[in-house]
Design an enzyme around this catalytic site. Structure first.
Site, PDB file in Angstrom:
ATOM      1  NE  ARG A 187       3.952  -8.837  11.268  1.00 30.37           N
ATOM      2  CZ  ARG A 187       3.587  -7.924  10.382  1.00 30.37           C
ATOM      3  NH1 ARG A 187       2.973  -8.296   9.289  1.00 30.37           N
ATOM      4  NH2 ARG A 187       3.817  -6.638  10.587  1.00 30.37           N
TER       5      ARG A 187
ATOM      6  CD  GLU B 198      -2.871   1.025   2.430  1.00 27.24           C
ATOM      7  OE1 GLU B 198      -3.738   1.907   2.559  1.00 27.24           O
ATOM      8  OE2 GLU B 198      -2.709   0.101   3.258  1.00 27.24           O
TER       9      GLU B 198
ATOM     10  CE  LYS C 150       3.324   0.354   5.193  1.00 25.60           C
ATOM     11  NZ  LYS C 150       2.334   0.458   4.086  1.00 25.60           N
TER      12      LYS C 150
END
Length: 557
Positions: A257, A31, A267
């Site tokens: 992960r 994104e 983020k």
């Protein structure tokens, strides 16, 4: 490790049982609302190398379906960072926003099939109706609207007839499903905001879980490789493709992960650090962003080797960041040229050395790689050594310079300290008076007495001034703060994570160092020319960032 390459094995077995008619294709869907970090590199590596392993294609596709935080700045940065890493997608760069019409038409298809409806519950009410892990959800009072009514409302949503967040389009699946992601998830929401690519063409935007499988299908992706937190989302991914009758649908498969000790990759937390002024922007060398790692001096080779060392992991895993440092050292040890740099200068006058311009001495560039040759370094009567390399009353085991003691200057001569000159006011040693033995010149085959230690030096008349940035762990504790307001960062950030040494003295070969060039400072570590700050000001001062020390002492600490 036990789980290494499990994805390759899994895909190989699946393709043997049920092959695709089309070739392998994977994708990385960031994104564009921030910068890539070391965790992103692991995901990129997994998708890129899987495509490469099966002779397929790798796509970079921007998940730009939320206009509120996305920006062209991030798009450009992500493309640059991925290419810098060595995972160039070539011509296969795509944007989810380019598929807006197709994604909208897919929603219309779902409405016509009775699989989607317009809901007017508020966000809080949607959460309340959703239920819990132990209690089923409740049907929305708008769930049984007719197909015609839903089509009319959805068309009006697209035309901008309703305010932001007043209505959503939801899938009609199962409010009693044990998987909360299948309890009539939201497919579209209303956002009245300009998009960085489509402008004001749209005021409704699809949710990621809905748009993602459609985008994959449009591009011919065969394997959508995601981190493990998306495992519970896979049934929705498959539901969308099934209800849209997609032939040979893509397959979502998950890998573990990656978390790193002492590193913040969230983020949200990274943004708090940047906007709170705790670091020097998104490219701060203490951050795990690819821009920060690059500015500090990490190389694409070292990052790729790091991800290869980790291999494929099945679950959430935490890796010691020292492994990345190890991969970098292995590369830099064999490739960097040495430079003598004195960070805490102490003046030394060699009283029996001739006055004048001095001489040029040949010093090897890299003791571990003879192919890098040697360089000429000027030597003169007055030099500087590290203040820590001298002690008046040394303890046992101190093998550097002391009163009456002898030491070798790297690539030069033996010197003996005859006198330490002190500041009358402070008693601090400000100058050493030494003598040298001309017969002990390096490279002349001298086989006499041995010096117990070797220290580096810089000729006073030829020294180049530079600022040196010494970095340590950004966080005092390996656990990042979890407060949403970032209120605990002041206590969490290591106050010694950046130490700036002003007016360090370097040998003249450092004068022509270019931005991002890497060198090895004798005994201090591996350094990189800071491309952000070097060359600023009237003097064009050099700034060097320490990438890593020569030896890793973090675990010992």
């Amino acid at each position: 490790m036990e789980n290494e390459h499990f994805l390759t094995k899994l895909i190989t077995e699946e393709l043997e049982r049920d092959p695709f008619a089309r070739g392998m294709c994977t994708r990385f869907p960031p994104e564009p609302n921030g910068y890539l970090h070391i965790g992103s590199a692991y995901a990129i590596h997994t998708n890129y190398t899987t495509a490469e392993r099966f002779g397929g294609k790798f796509h970079l596709r921007f998940d730009d379906t939320n206009p509120l935080k996305e920006d062209l700045e991030y798009v450009r940065a992500i493309i640059e960072d991925i290419k810098w890493l060595g995972y160039d997608p070539g011509e296969h760069i795509y944007y989810g926003s380019d598929y807006s019409e197709a994604i909208y038409e897919a929603a219309v298809t779902l409405i016509k099939k009775g699989k989607a409806y317009v809901c007017e519950l508020t966000p809080d009410e949607v959460r309340e109706y959703r239920g819990t892990l132990t209690e089923p959800g409740r049907n929305s009072p708008y769930r049984d609207r007719t197909v015609e009514e839903n089509l009319e409302l959805f068309t009006a949503m697209r035309e901008g007839s309703y305010p932001t967040s007043s209505k959503v389009l939801r899938a009609k699946i199962d409010m009693a499903s044990p998987n909360l992601n299948l309890r009539d998830p939201v497919l579209y929401r209303i956002i009245h905001a300009a998009h960085y690519r489509t402008g004001d063409a749209w005021c409704i935007y699809p949710m990621y879980d809905y748009a993602h499988p459609i985008q994959d299908a449009i591009e011919g992706v065969t394997y959508s490789l995601c981190s493990i937190e998306f495992k519970d989302h896979r049934p929705l991914y498959d539901w969308v493709l099934k209800e849209l009758d997609i032939p040979e649908p893509p397959r979502q498969r998950e890998f573990g992960r990656l978390s790193l000790t002492g590193v913040v990759t969230s983020k949200r937390f990274l943004r708090q650090l940047v906007e709170g002024g705790y670091v020097d922007g998104w490219d701060d060398p203490r951050l795990p962003t690819l821009r920060g790692l690059r500015r500090r001096g990490y190389t694409p080779v070292s990052i790729r080797r790091f991800t290869e060392e980790i291999g494929s992991i099945r679950t959430q895993s935490t890796v010691d960041i020292s492994l990345l440092d190890h991969c970098l050292r292995q590369e830099l040890k064999a490739s960097t040229v040495g430079v003598m740099a004195v960070l805490k200068p102490l003046k030394v006058v060699i009283t029996n050395y001739p006055e004048g311009d001095g001489e040029l001495l040949s010093v090897e560039n890299n003791a571990e790689n003879e192919t890098l040759g040697s360089r000429e370094v000027p030597f003169s009567r007055t030099i500087y050594i590290e203040r820590d390399d001298f002690m008046e009353e040394p303890p046992k085991g101190f093998h550097r310079l002391s009163l009456g003691g002898e030491v070798r200057l790297k690539g030069a001569y033996f010197i003996r300290c005859e006198e330490a000159v002190k500041d009358p006011a402070t008693g601090e040693v400000v100058e050493l008076l030494c003598t040298y033995d001309p017969l002990t010149k390096s490279g002349t085959g001298f086989t006499g007495r041995k010096a117990k230690g070797t220290i580096h030096w810089v000729s006073a008349a030829h020294a180049v001034k530079a600022d040196v940035h010494l970095y340590d762990k950004l966080l005092l504790d390996e656990s990042a703060p979890t407060q949403g307001d970032g209120g605990s960062w002041a206590e969490a950030v290591n106050p010694d994570s950046l130490v700036i040494v002003k007016d360090a003295l370097l040998e003249p070969s450092a004068h022509g160092a270019r931005p991002e060039e890497k060198v090895q400072f004798f005994r201090h570590g591996f350094f990189c020319v800071d491309k952000k700050h070097s060359g600023e000001g009237p003097e064009g001062r050099l700034v060097f960032n320490r990438i890593v020390p020569l030896k890793d002492t973090w675990n010992k600490r």
